[in-house]
Design a protein around this motif. Structure first.
Motif, PDB file in Angstrom:
ATOM      1  N   THR A 179     -17.062 -73.536  42.590  1.00  0.00           N
ATOM      2  CA  THR A 179     -15.688 -73.046  42.705  1.00  0.00           C
ATOM      3  C   THR A 179     -15.320 -72.212  41.489  1.00  0.00           C
ATOM      4  N   ALA A 180     -15.750 -72.672  40.300  1.00  0.00           N
ATOM      5  CA  ALA A 180     -15.480 -71.935  39.063  1.00  0.00           C
ATOM      6  C   ALA A 180     -16.136 -70.565  39.090  1.00  0.00           C
ATOM      7  N   CYS A 181     -17.367 -70.501  39.600  1.00  0.00           N
ATOM      8  CA  CYS A 181     -18.057 -69.211  39.701  1.00  0.00           C
ATOM      9  C   CYS A 181     -17.267 -68.238  40.568  1.00  0.00           C
ATOM     10  N   ALA A 182     -16.815 -68.714  41.721  1.00  0.00           N
ATOM     11  CA  ALA A 182     -16.064 -67.851  42.634  1.00  0.00           C
ATOM     12  C   ALA A 182     -14.761 -67.376  41.990  1.00  0.00           C
ATOM     13  N   ASP A 237      -8.295 -70.476  35.423  1.00  0.00           N
ATOM     14  CA  ASP A 237      -8.617 -71.485  36.435  1.00  0.00           C
ATOM     15  C   ASP A 237     -10.119 -71.759  36.471  1.00  0.00           C
ATOM     16  N   ALA A 238     -10.918 -70.703  36.302  1.00  0.00           N
ATOM     17  CA  ALA A 238     -12.371 -70.884  36.314  1.00  0.00           C
ATOM     18  C   ALA A 238     -12.817 -71.772  35.159  1.00  0.00           C
ATOM     19  N   GLU A 239     -12.265 -71.535  33.979  1.00  0.00           N
ATOM     20  CA  GLU A 239     -12.707 -72.342  32.827  1.00  0.00           C
ATOM     21  C   GLU A 239     -12.335 -73.810  32.994  1.00  0.00           C
ATOM     22  N   LYS A 240     -11.175 -74.081  33.557  1.00  0.00           N
ATOM     23  CA  LYS A 240     -10.784 -75.476  33.798  1.00  0.00           C
ATOM     24  C   LYS A 240     -11.792 -76.174  34.698  1.00  0.00           C
ATOM     25  N   LEU A 241     -12.240 -75.476  35.731  1.00  0.00           N
ATOM     26  CA  LEU A 241     -13.192 -76.091  36.666  1.00  0.00           C
ATOM     27  C   LEU A 241     -14.590 -76.199  36.053  1.00  0.00           C
ATOM     28  N   PHE A 242     -14.987 -75.244  35.228  1.00  0.00           N
ATOM     29  CA  PHE A 242     -16.263 -75.392  34.528  1.00  0.00           C
ATOM     30  C   PHE A 242     -16.239 -76.639  33.644  1.00  0.00           C
ATOM     31  N   GLN A 243     -15.141 -76.845  32.957  1.00  0.00           N
ATOM     32  CA  GLN A 243     -15.022 -78.026  32.099  1.00  0.00           C
ATOM     33  C   GLN A 243     -15.042 -79.309  32.934  1.00  0.00           C
ATOM     34  N   GLN A 244     -14.428 -79.249  34.105  1.00  0.00           N
ATOM     35  CA  GLN A 244     -14.465 -80.412  34.994  1.00  0.00           C
ATOM     36  C   GLN A 244     -15.898 -80.710  35.428  1.00  0.00           C
ATOM     37  N   ALA A 245     -16.642 -79.674  35.777  1.00  0.00           N
ATOM     38  CA  ALA A 245     -18.038 -79.851  36.189  1.00  0.00           C
ATOM     39  C   ALA A 245     -18.871 -80.433  35.053  1.00  0.00           C
ATOM     40  N   LEU A 246     -18.677 -79.933  33.852  1.00  0.00           N
ATOM     41  CA  LEU A 246     -19.435 -80.443  32.704  1.00  0.00           C
ATOM     42  C   LEU A 246     -19.107 -81.908  32.431  1.00  0.00           C
ATOM     43  N   GLY A 247     -17.893 -82.316  32.756  1.00  0.00           N
ATOM     44  CA  GLY A 247     -17.503 -83.712  32.559  1.00  0.00           C
ATOM     45  C   GLY A 247     -18.138 -84.664  33.559  1.00  0.00           C
ATOM     46  N   LEU A 248     -18.692 -84.118  34.662  1.00  0.00           N
ATOM     47  CA  LEU A 248     -19.310 -84.968  35.684  1.00  0.00           C
ATOM     48  C   LEU A 248     -20.784 -85.251  35.406  1.00  0.00           C
ATOM     49  N   GLN A 300     -24.316 -70.973  34.297  1.00  0.00           N
ATOM     50  CA  GLN A 300     -23.169 -70.268  34.856  1.00  0.00           C
ATOM     51  C   GLN A 300     -22.025 -70.199  33.843  1.00  0.00           C
ATOM     52  N   TYR A 301     -21.805 -71.297  33.132  1.00  0.00           N
ATOM     53  CA  TYR A 301     -20.739 -71.313  32.128  1.00  0.00           C
ATOM     54  C   TYR A 301     -21.088 -70.375  30.965  1.00  0.00           C
ATOM     55  N   ALA A 302     -22.368 -70.325  30.593  1.00  0.00           N
ATOM     56  CA  ALA A 302     -22.800 -69.420  29.527  1.00  0.00           C
ATOM     57  C   ALA A 302     -22.500 -67.964  29.899  1.00  0.00           C
ATOM     58  N   LEU A 303     -22.766 -67.588  31.139  1.00  0.00           N
ATOM     59  CA  LEU A 303     -22.462 -66.228  31.583  1.00  0.00           C
ATOM     60  C   LEU A 303     -20.951 -65.965  31.561  1.00  0.00           C
ATOM     61  N   PHE A 304     -20.188 -66.940  31.985  1.00  0.00           N
ATOM     62  CA  PHE A 304     -18.724 -66.831  31.958  1.00  0.00           C
ATOM     63  C   PHE A 304     -18.240 -66.578  30.530  1.00  0.00           C
ATOM     64  N   LEU A 305     -18.753 -67.368  29.590  1.00  0.00           N
ATOM     65  CA  LEU A 305     -18.344 -67.214  28.192  1.00  0.00           C
ATOM     66  C   LEU A 305     -18.781 -65.865  27.633  1.00  0.00           C
ATOM     67  N   ALA A 306     -19.969 -65.410  28.033  1.00  0.00           N
ATOM     68  CA  ALA A 306     -20.451 -64.112  27.564  1.00  0.00           C
ATOM     69  C   ALA A 306     -19.559 -62.985  28.073  1.00  0.00           C
ATOM     70  N   ALA A 307     -19.074 -63.105  29.304  1.00  0.00           N
ATOM     71  CA  ALA A 307     -18.172 -62.083  29.848  1.00  0.00           C
ATOM     72  C   ALA A 307     -16.897 -61.987  29.030  1.00  0.00           C
ATOM     73  N   SER A 329      -7.099 -65.295  28.179  1.00  0.00           N
ATOM     74  CA  SER A 329      -6.421 -65.491  26.900  1.00  0.00           C
ATOM     75  C   SER A 329      -7.316 -65.121  25.738  1.00  0.00           C
ATOM     76  N   SER A 330      -8.587 -64.698  26.027  1.00  0.00           N
ATOM     77  CA  SER A 330      -9.517 -64.338  24.964  1.00  0.00           C
ATOM     78  C   SER A 330      -9.117 -63.006  24.340  1.00  0.00           C
ATOM     79  N   THR A 331      -9.529 -62.796  23.123  1.00  0.00           N
ATOM     80  CA  THR A 331      -9.298 -61.539  22.439  1.00  0.00           C
ATOM     81  C   THR A 331     -10.483 -60.632  22.670  1.00  0.00           C
ATOM     82  N   PHE A 332     -10.227 -59.452  23.238  1.00  0.00           N
ATOM     83  CA  PHE A 332     -11.316 -58.544  23.525  1.00  0.00           C
ATOM     84  C   PHE A 332     -11.414 -57.517  22.432  1.00  0.00           C
ATOM     85  N   GLY A 333     -12.690 -57.177  22.108  1.00  0.00           N
ATOM     86  CA  GLY A 333     -13.015 -56.590  20.825  1.00  0.00           C
ATOM     87  C   GLY A 333     -12.639 -55.155  20.609  1.00  0.00           C
TER      88      GLY A 333
END
Length: 624
Positions: A376-379, A388-399, A408-415, A603-607
């Motif tokens: 769901t986070a990927c979509a 919303d995606a980051e919240k669900l990635f964190q939920q998945a990591l908690g499971l 998938q989370y690494a790619l999200f963070l890289a973006a 909310s990230s700062t883009f360079g």
């Protein structure tokens, strides 16, 4: 009293009378759901009556086709799929019946996947967890605290000191790690050893050990390669899956390589359903029946091209049609659509929309499964819904741990330009499964996005110790070589990749891009023309067309294509903020507006240029 049938795994006290079965058959056929379905009703009646008469073994496709559907004696089931199609319809119709009109019926009639013999069960009111359920639960799940498994000693096929050491260490490590894996019950090695001296076939061995699944394997060694093959076999002796790993035969790394092989194997075949992982159930006959198809689809999704991903999607869809309550293939469907959207397909917004639909369906089936919030986070990320995606990635990591989720989370963070965090999660994925093709591709992509080209070139060449290098990794390697002004090497690499890329437009577009950046514009133009890459019905995304346009030094065309991509909400625009290939137009005001549109919810700062230079100077942790 009438005759009684003991079917499936029912105990004697659960025997069902023929009279009760016929009463249930009559209720179904007289219901509003079946009264208008004459052909399905005839299918149901014919197979039930044949089973009650003791003729269940005669219920084959040909007999049903000629008797129920009045096909001629020349009927060939391999050319006419009427019976298979109607059987699927009947399974769905019965499921709908028992979820509505027949929800209070005491007897349950259903058909196992791939078969035409009806199964009769008494409906149970409560499960182990106290929740109500019908006996469809028994097809995917059965009572038991997890899946019962045994590990046979791996065979040293080469009879050398090194292969023998690997065989022993892998066997011990596999038992150790399986014991630590949620949802599994592992038979002790001391119980297996005495039986190995007896000449028992696998079904007999499984019965003596009282297990559902057996692991076995072999180790081969030659001068340049170590090959480890592991097989997973059901208690009936039929093979569920086979996995092969190749590594360099380094005597100094026997423990490390063995640990990585075992970790990769378990991560690919472990239970994912939350009921099993929490040891509230075990795998039922239906789950084990479709499991090989699920694993085959997941392998295609990990290793394949865009075409292979589409094949994986068809396999996941087939499993989902057979077992609509099985959440794992539904997550697979969502992830296939996400991968297709990220790998150059046109109209990617439609794929993302379908990924969302599949992930929502999976969430209803098993919300506690790690794959559910992850897909769901990927979509959501590909819809540019960053928060919303980051919240669900964190939920998945908690499971729990999952190599795929970490990647998938690494790619999200890289973006988002959070490369330090991205490398940490990619390192976690590497520890679990360094043999994964997608792991190697994501590794190369992160080096490219973070602009750490020197380290990237050195690292990618070392990945061969964990099997062959994916084509996509080689393409990123070529791009990094160009950044280091090593164009001759990049050009040679691109030409070698052409032979392996086949006719896949997205890969050919990337190769054309590399050749153009090396000054081979004629070769790049020829590829673009041969594959219609810039046509109105181009087989690649507008984003990929824009990258190729930039390589051909056509900035205006690239800006125009990116504008269309933004209007169409293409998934690959998540790379706008940090892909170095876009630097040529990064200062263009129109590009800035596009970037703001894609990244506005983040909310990230883009360079600025200064922050990108600062990021470039950071030390990227290299996976071991």
């Amino acid at each position: 009293m009438g005759n009684y049938l003991v079917v499936g795994e029912l105990k004697n006290e659960d025997a069902i009378s023929e009279e009760a079965i016929r009463d249930e058959l009559a209720r179904i056929l007289e219901s509003s759901m079946f009264v208008q379905s004459d052909r399905l009703g005839r299918f149901l009646r014919f197979t039930v009556e044949a089973t009650l008469a003791g003729d269940a073994e005669m219920l084959k496709e040909y007999l049903i086709g000629t008797t129920v559907y009045e096909r001629k004696p020349s009927y060939n089931p391999s050319e006419d799929s009427i019976v298979r199609s109607e059987a699927r319809r009947l399974r769905r119709k019965l499921k709908e019946y028992y979820e509505s009109v027949g929800k209070d019926d005491s007897i349950f009639i259903y058909y196992r996947r791939g078969g035409y013999v009806p199964v009769f069960r008494l409906r149970r009111s409560k499960g182990r967890d106290g929740a109500g359920r019908d006996d469809g639960w028994d097809e995917l799940f059965v009572e038991g605290p997890g899946v019962r498994i045994a590990v046979l000693p791996f065979v040293d096929a080469s009879r050398s000191d090194l292969s023998g050491a690997y065989a022993r260490i892998i066997t011990d490590e596999l038992i150790h790690e399986l014991v630590r894996t949620d949802g599994l019950q592992v038979t002790a090695a001391s119980s297996v050893a005495p039986l190995m001296t007896q000449e028992l076939d696998l079904p007999s061995l499984a019965r003596k050990l009282n297990v559902q699944v057996i692991f076995e394997g072999t180790v081969h060694e030659d001068t340049n390669q170590l090959r480890i093959t592991s097989r997973v076999v059901k208690a009936d002796g039929f093979q569920i899956w086979s996995e092969r790993f190749e590594a360099g035969p380094d005597p100094q790394s026997v423990f490390k390589i063995s640990e990585r092989i075992v970790s990769a194997l378990i991560s690919r075949i472990r239970p994912e359903q939350s009921l099993i992982r929490k040891q509230k159930a075990s795998a039922g006959t239906s789950m084990l029946a479709v499991y090989p198809l699920v694993l085959a689809a997941e392998a295609l999704l990990d290793e394949g091209t865009l075409a292979d991903t589409q094949l994986a999607l068809s396999k996941f869809q087939e499993v989902s049609e057979i077992e609509p309550d099985y959440a794992r293939p539904v997550c697979g469907i969502a992830l296939c659509y996400c991968e297709m959207a990220l790998r150059g397909m046109p109209n990617s917004a439609l794929a993302v929309s379908r990924a969302k639909q599949a992930s929502q369906r999976a969430a209803k089936l098993d919300p506690q499964m790690i794959l559910v919030p992850a897909c769901t986070a990927c979509a959501l990320a590909l819809s540019w819904k960053w928060h919303d995606a980051e919240k669900l990635f964190q939920q998945a990591l908690g499971l729990g741990e999952s190599a795929g989720t970490y990647r998938q989370y690494a790619l999200f963070l890289a973006a988002l330009g959070r490369f330090d965090e991205a490398w940490n999660y990619l390192q976690e994925a590497h520890q679990i499964d360094p043999f994964s093709y997608r792991q190697k591709v994501v590794n190369a992509k992160l080096f490219h996005l973070s602009r750490d080209n020197d380290k990237g070139v050195n690292h990618i060449s070392k990945q061969m110790s964990y099997g062959t290098l994916p084509i996509e990794s080689e393409i990123y390697l070529a791009i990094m070589l160009i950044s280091l002004d090593r164009r001759d090497e990049a050009k040679q690499l691109a030409r070698s990749v052409v032979c392996k890329a086949g006719a896949h437009p997205a890969l050919m577009s990337a190769i054309a891009e590399v050749l153009a950046m090396c000054g081979q514009t004629a070769a790049a133009d020829r590829i673009a023309s041969d594959y219609n890459l810039f046509s109105a019905n181009s087989p690649i995304s507008k984003f990929r067309q824009a990258l190729l346009s930039l390589a051909l030094e056509n900035s205006e065309k690239a800006i125009s294509l990116l504008s269309i991509a933004c209007e169409e909400r293409e998934a690959e625009l998540i790379w706008l903020a940090h892909d170095p290939r876009l630097d040529m137009i990064r200062e263009d005001r129109r590009f800035g507006l596009l970037l703001a549109e894609v990244m506005r919810a983040s909310s990230s700062t883009f360079g600025t240029t200064a922050s990108r230079e600062q990021q470039r100077a950071k030390v990227v942790p290299e996976p071991t």
